[in-house]
Write a protein that holds these residues in place. Structure first.
Motif, short mmCIF file in Angstrom:
data_model
loop_
_atom_site.label_atom_id
_atom_site.label_comp_id
_atom_site.label_asym_id
_atom_site.label_seq_id
_atom_site.Cartn_x
_atom_site.Cartn_y
_atom_site.Cartn_z
N MET A 36 0.89 -1.10 0.07
CA MET A 36 0.00 0.13 0.08
C MET A 36 0.84 1.40 -0.06
O MET A 36 1.72 1.31 0.09
CB MET A 36 -0.99 0.05 1.29
N TRP A 70 0.22 3.99 2.16
CA TRP A 70 0.40 4.80 3.09
C TRP A 70 1.77 4.48 4.07
O TRP A 70 2.19 5.69 4.61
CB TRP A 70 -0.91 4.59 4.04
N THR A 72 4.36 6.86 2.59
CA THR A 72 3.83 8.17 2.80
C THR A 72 4.20 8.54 4.13
O THR A 72 4.90 9.62 4.53
CB THR A 72 2.46 8.35 2.81
N LYS A 73 4.00 7.82 5.08
CA LYS A 73 4.21 8.03 6.57
C LYS A 73 5.73 7.89 6.77
O LYS A 73 6.27 8.97 7.45
CB LYS A 73 3.67 7.09 7.38
N SER A 99 -2.53 9.20 6.57
CA SER A 99 -1.98 8.01 6.05
C SER A 99 -2.23 6.81 7.08
O SER A 99 -2.55 5.61 6.19
CB SER A 99 -0.39 8.29 5.92
N VAL A 100 -1.80 7.00 8.14
CA VAL A 100 -2.10 5.84 9.08
C VAL A 100 -3.48 5.34 9.32
O VAL A 100 -4.11 4.41 9.49
CB VAL A 100 -1.50 6.12 10.40
N VAL A 128 -6.42 6.42 7.25
CA VAL A 128 -7.23 6.01 6.28
C VAL A 128 -6.60 4.89 5.52
O VAL A 128 -7.30 4.01 4.73
CB VAL A 128 -7.27 7.38 5.24
N LYS A 129 -5.30 4.65 5.77
CA LYS A 129 -4.66 3.59 4.90
C LYS A 129 -4.93 3.49 3.51
O LYS A 129 -5.29 2.41 2.90
CB LYS A 129 -4.77 2.39 5.62
N PHE A 130 -4.44 4.68 2.61
CA PHE A 130 -4.76 4.69 1.39
C PHE A 130 -3.50 3.82 0.69
O PHE A 130 -2.52 3.61 1.13
CB PHE A 130 -4.86 5.82 0.72
#
Length: 149
Positions: free
Chosen positions: A88, A90, A93-94, A144-145, A147-149
């Motif tokens: 994923m 996320w 991004t994190k 990010s964390v 919604v976990k897109f």
């Protein structure tokens, strides 16, 4: 080992959240101190010494240990089986935002040391703008964390 990490997960996550809150509080407050140090105090005198001491203690006693704890507990979470799906977007991004937050932390430490030497090079306005950096990064990390897109 993975069983131990899974058993420790609620504690690790709790300690990670506590560390992040402490780190973020310091990242929000240190630039505000620097705004006032720049605009109201200057780089000489008794009040300068007071502000330099406050900035130093915030950075070294709260901010630095909180950053280290955030990284340690965060990495333990990363290595806990079933927590991170690397396919994923996320986690990437994190991770990028946490690295950027660490760079910002380092920049603040450099600025704090410059204040201690009486060598501030930035205006209050520049510190106000810099104060928005952790806010933007925090928003991206939380979305990010969660919604976990």
């Amino acid at each position: 080992m993975s069983d131990l990490l899974a058993l420790a997960y609620p504690w690790t996550k709790s300690l990670h959240i506590i560390s992040v809150i402490s780190w973020m509080a310091a990242l929000f407050y240190l630039p505000r101190l620097m705004v006032h140090h720049t605009e109201k105090v200057g780089v000489t005198g008794e009040t300068h010494e007071l502000f330099a001491m406050m900035e130093f203690k915030l950075a070294r006693v709260i901010m630095r240990p909180a950053m280290h704890a955030t990284w340690i507990f965060g990495l333990v979470l990363v290595f806990t089986p079933g927590i991170v799906d690397w396919s994923m977007i996320w986690p990437w991004t994190k991770g990028i935002c946490v690295i950027a937050m660490t760079v910002f932390h380092t920049w603040l430490m450099i600025r704090m040391k410059a204040f201690q030497r009486g060598e501030n090079q930035f205006s209050g306005r520049q510190y106000r703008i810099a104060n928005e950096v952790p806010t933007v990064l925090m928003i991206i990390i939380v979305i990010s964390v969660v919604v976990k897109f």
